[in-house]
Design a protein around this motif. Structure first.
Motif, mmCIF file in Angstrom:
data_model
loop_
_atom_site.group_PDB
_atom_site.id
_atom_site.type_symbol
_atom_site.label_atom_id
_atom_site.label_comp_id
_atom_site.label_asym_id
_atom_site.label_seq_id
_atom_site.Cartn_x
_atom_site.Cartn_y
_atom_site.Cartn_z
ATOM 1 N N CYS A 28 0.741 -1.389 -0.084
ATOM 2 C CA CYS A 28 0.013 0.078 -0.086
ATOM 3 C C CYS A 28 0.936 1.237 0.207
ATOM 4 O O CYS A 28 2.045 1.317 0.287
ATOM 5 C CB CYS A 28 -1.029 0.001 1.256
ATOM 6 S SG CYS A 28 0.020 0.184 2.931
ATOM 7 N N ALA A 29 0.311 2.255 -0.507
ATOM 8 C CA ALA A 29 0.940 3.876 -0.601
ATOM 9 C C ALA A 29 0.276 4.312 0.905
ATOM 10 O O ALA A 29 -0.840 4.162 1.308
ATOM 11 C CB ALA A 29 0.541 4.489 -1.844
ATOM 12 N N LEU A 30 1.224 5.144 1.348
ATOM 13 C CA LEU A 30 0.816 5.933 2.490
ATOM 14 C C LEU A 30 1.241 7.380 2.284
ATOM 15 O O LEU A 30 1.750 7.810 1.205
ATOM 16 C CB LEU A 30 1.811 5.512 3.822
ATOM 17 C CG LEU A 30 1.258 4.182 4.227
ATOM 18 C CD1 LEU A 30 2.362 3.538 5.341
ATOM 19 C CD2 LEU A 30 0.163 3.743 4.574
ATOM 20 N N GLY A 31 0.753 8.338 3.378
ATOM 21 C CA GLY A 31 1.171 9.582 3.103
ATOM 22 C C GLY A 31 2.577 9.972 2.738
ATOM 23 O O GLY A 31 3.399 9.500 3.293
ATOM 24 N N ARG A 32 2.782 11.032 2.188
ATOM 25 C CA ARG A 32 4.058 11.728 1.803
ATOM 26 C C ARG A 32 4.904 12.003 2.972
ATOM 27 O O ARG A 32 6.299 12.009 3.040
ATOM 28 C CB ARG A 32 4.112 12.922 0.824
ATOM 29 C CG ARG A 32 3.199 14.518 1.646
ATOM 30 C CD ARG A 32 3.078 15.368 0.588
ATOM 31 N NE ARG A 32 2.110 16.225 1.040
ATOM 32 C CZ ARG A 32 2.295 17.159 1.856
ATOM 33 N NH1 ARG A 32 3.240 17.108 2.482
ATOM 34 N NH2 ARG A 32 1.129 17.859 2.171
ATOM 35 N N SER A 33 4.293 12.193 4.209
ATOM 36 C CA SER A 33 5.005 12.621 5.351
ATOM 37 C C SER A 33 5.034 11.150 6.258
ATOM 38 O O SER A 33 5.380 11.317 7.532
ATOM 39 C CB SER A 33 4.371 13.490 6.208
ATOM 40 O OG SER A 33 4.633 14.862 5.335
ATOM 41 N N GLY A 34 4.704 10.037 5.931
ATOM 42 C CA GLY A 34 4.700 8.738 6.539
ATOM 43 C C GLY A 34 3.392 8.826 7.377
ATOM 44 O O GLY A 34 2.308 9.304 7.188
ATOM 45 N N THR A 35 3.606 8.074 8.671
ATOM 46 C CA THR A 35 2.494 8.028 9.604
ATOM 47 C C THR A 35 2.690 8.967 10.620
ATOM 48 O O THR A 35 3.888 9.324 11.098
ATOM 49 C CB THR A 35 2.092 6.544 9.976
ATOM 50 O OG1 THR A 35 3.375 6.321 10.805
ATOM 51 C CG2 THR A 35 1.933 5.700 8.942
ATOM 52 N N THR A 36 1.633 9.352 11.450
ATOM 53 C CA THR A 36 1.903 10.207 12.699
ATOM 54 C C THR A 36 0.668 9.841 13.788
ATOM 55 O O THR A 36 -0.595 9.431 13.341
ATOM 56 C CB THR A 36 1.679 11.531 12.443
ATOM 57 O OG1 THR A 36 1.835 12.488 13.587
ATOM 58 C CG2 THR A 36 0.467 12.080 11.750
ATOM 59 N N ARG A 37 0.737 10.002 14.901
ATOM 60 C CA ARG A 37 -0.204 10.244 15.823
ATOM 61 C C ARG A 37 -0.644 11.404 15.959
ATOM 62 O O ARG A 37 -1.751 11.560 16.984
ATOM 63 C CB ARG A 37 0.307 9.508 17.181
ATOM 64 C CG ARG A 37 0.842 8.061 16.905
ATOM 65 C CD ARG A 37 0.561 7.208 18.580
ATOM 66 N NE ARG A 37 0.925 5.832 18.230
ATOM 67 C CZ ARG A 37 0.020 5.034 17.585
ATOM 68 N NH1 ARG A 37 -1.180 5.230 17.369
ATOM 69 N NH2 ARG A 37 0.550 3.720 17.513
ATOM 70 N N PHE A 38 -0.347 12.558 15.471
ATOM 71 C CA PHE A 38 -0.694 13.731 15.815
ATOM 72 C C PHE A 38 -1.102 14.427 14.652
ATOM 73 O O PHE A 38 -0.340 15.711 13.910
ATOM 74 C CB PHE A 38 0.606 14.660 16.490
ATOM 75 C CG PHE A 38 0.802 14.155 17.727
ATOM 76 C CD1 PHE A 38 -0.011 14.176 18.829
ATOM 77 C CD2 PHE A 38 2.138 13.251 17.783
ATOM 78 C CE1 PHE A 38 0.405 13.514 20.101
ATOM 79 C CE2 PHE A 38 2.317 12.625 18.974
ATOM 80 C CZ PHE A 38 1.621 12.834 20.175
#
Length: 172
Positions: A28-38
């Motif tokens: 899968c592709a994710l966001g350009r900034s990776g993952t975040t909890r914030f």
């Protein structure tokens, strides 16, 4: 019995990951900034957390109706999604034309040919905490999204065929 789609980012490439449902694992592709909890509006990150799968939109002119037990609705050119944190319809579907900032759900590319709406910042929608976080079709090269989770069209159809109300997505 409820099922969970499990999304894990790759340790060596934050914009890519794997999505697992039972014995099925796909890239899968994710966001350009990776993952975040914030999560913040416009940060390009995929929010970490557990999100119910609410409903599915699909382009009826670009393939047959997906097989799924989730609520399903054909998208039309007048479908939009408000991404303006200052608007009362923030992170909600809207009818176009729409004066505030929004995404068009009827796109020229194939990314929204099938879109699963995730219960991410929706009940209630908190201004600025992110909008239009969807599970949708990936670009052929799995380029990063703006914060969504995306898979190949054939993987989307396979996964949807096994999902129903109460199922969710867990982004680790």
């Amino acid at each position: 019995m409820a099922q969970s789609l499990i999304v894990r980012s790759l340790s060596w490439r934050k914009t890519r990951g794997t999505l697992t449902l039972g014995s099925i694992t796909v890239p899968c592709a994710l966001g350009r900034s990776g993952t975040t909890r914030f999560k913040r509006e416009g940060d390009g990150a995929t929010p970490a957390g557990r999100f119910e799968l609410l409903n599915v939109y699909y382009r009826p002119d670009r393939g047959h109706r997906p097989q799924t037990q989730l609520p399903l609705e054909p998208v039309t050119p007048d479908h939009g999604w408000c991404d303006d944190p200052g608007h009362v319809r923030y992170n909600r579907p809207v009818d176009l034309p729409f004066m505030a900032s929004h995404e068009k759900m009827w796109r020229g590319d194939r990314l929204y040919d099938i879109v699963v709406v995730l219960d991410c910042n929706m009940h209630p929608a908190v201004k600025g905490w992110g909008s239009a976080i969807f599970f949708h079709i990936a670009r052929e090269d799995y380029r990063p999204t703006e914060g969504c989770i995306a898979v190949a069209p054939e993987h989307m159809r396979l996964i949807l065929s096994r999902l129903g109300p109460g199922d969710d997505m867990v982004v680790l």
